[in-house]
Design an enzyme around this catalytic site. Structure first.
Site: not given
Length: 334
Positions: A18, A177, A243, A282, A284, A297, A299, A303
């Site tokens: 990443e 990612s 992305y 974050r 999800d 998960e 994070n 990002g």
């Protein structure tokens, strides 16, 4: 607090798959920190003590210098980290999110952004995260875990039919990612998906796919923010959808009933605390047609470009990107 007297080390790049994602996050963080008035020093831990002369080169797509994992130790132990008041971790993936870097910084007595060693390690490990979710009553998809060199694929395929069903998700245990992740519609796609996932981790998961909507919640200092819905045009939120500009729509606040929004926020905070996370993360979710919300998960270093998901949710609540960065850093300094 006199910002211009504080030396902040921003860590960018690293050696994980990443690396390029980290560069994008770190560039936005760097701009914010300088606009806020901090004295910022940029370092790429993959380069060790041989750092770059030009700031812009740290954020360039093309790499300069020789990268290796041992350089993390050399950098943190070097005089370059003398008189550093705090580290803003702009890294993603292995050696950035998994507690290893956090261990080095704590050995030097240097403050850093994000979660502690243990919380970082657990959040990065999808299997242990899911075990903790189950323990604390957080709904998460069923899964099978495999260790490289220690499984029988024929037996695994039988377990999928009994426990997971198709389609299913195959992904590395400690990568982000969506790198190395595959969605398998039937048994014929399992072999190649397992091979791909094992490129990035010694352990992988085969996980139940939850049909429905993709939603996420930011948690910042134990406060939850407006729910965001992710709508990939391809129907699947993979690396390309994440992305490539224009391939995914992001709706915040999500167009969902208030009751569901409040439930997601409650579950996000529960998942955040279950792993012992700190400052910001974050969480999800996949939500099926019955409004059952499954945590995928947490994070713990999400990002952080100005258009990333956590900043989008913060902005929806009236918090600018610079204000968000300032909150994260001040929490580390305190």
């Amino acid at each position: 607090m006199y910002k211009n007297k504080l030396n902040i080390a921003l860590l960018v790049g690293g050696t994980s798959p990443e690396r390029q994602v980290s560069k994008a996050s770190s560039k936005s963080i760097y701009i914010a920190l300088t606009e806020l008035g901090y004295n910022v020093k940029v370092f790429d831990p993959g380069l060790g003590v041989d750092q770059l002369a030009n700031i812009d080169d740290y954020f360039a797509v093309e790499d300069k210098g020789v990268l290796n994992d041992e350089n993390y130790v050399k950098l943190v132990a070097s005089p370059l980290f003398d008189n550093i008041d705090a580290v803003f971790i702009g890294l993603h993936g292995k050696w950035g999110e998994d507690g290893a870097l956090q261990s080095l910084l704590e050995l030097r007595g240097i403050k850093y952004t994000g979660s502690s060693i243990l919380a970082s390690a657990i959040a990065m490990d999808k299997i242990y995260s899911k075990i903790m979710f189950r323990h604390f009553g957080v709904l998460t998809p069923n899964w099978i875990d495999l260790e490289k060199g220690n499984y029988n694929l024929s037996d695994i395929k039988s377990l999928i039919k009994e426990k997971i069903f198709y389609p299913c998700i195959v992904k590395p245990n400690d990568s982000g990612s969506t790198i190395g992740l595959s969605k398998c519609k039937d048994e014929s796609e399992i072999d190649s998906a397992v091979v791909e996932a094992f490129k990035y981790s010694s352990k992988i998961l085969i996980e139940e796919f939850i049909p429905g909507r993709e939603l996420t919640v930011a948690v910042i200092k134990n406060k939850t923010y407006p729910v965001l819905e992710i709508i990939p045009h391809s129907g699947f939120y993979d690396y390309e959808s994440k992305y490539t500009p224009g391939m995914t729509d992001y709706i915040v606040p999500a167009d969902i009933p208030d009751e569901l929004s409040q439930y997601l926020q409650k579950q996000a905070l529960l998942a955040f605390k279950a792993l012992g996370c700190k400052t910001y993360s974050r969480v999800d979710f996949r939500v099926n047609e019955k409004s059952e919300a499954y945590v995928l998960e947490v994070n713990n270093l999400p990002g952080m470009t100005s258009t990333s998901l956590v900043p989008k949710m913060a902005k929806c609540a009236g918090l600018s990107f610079n204000e968000l960065i300032d909150i994260i850093l001040k929490d580390a300094l305190s």
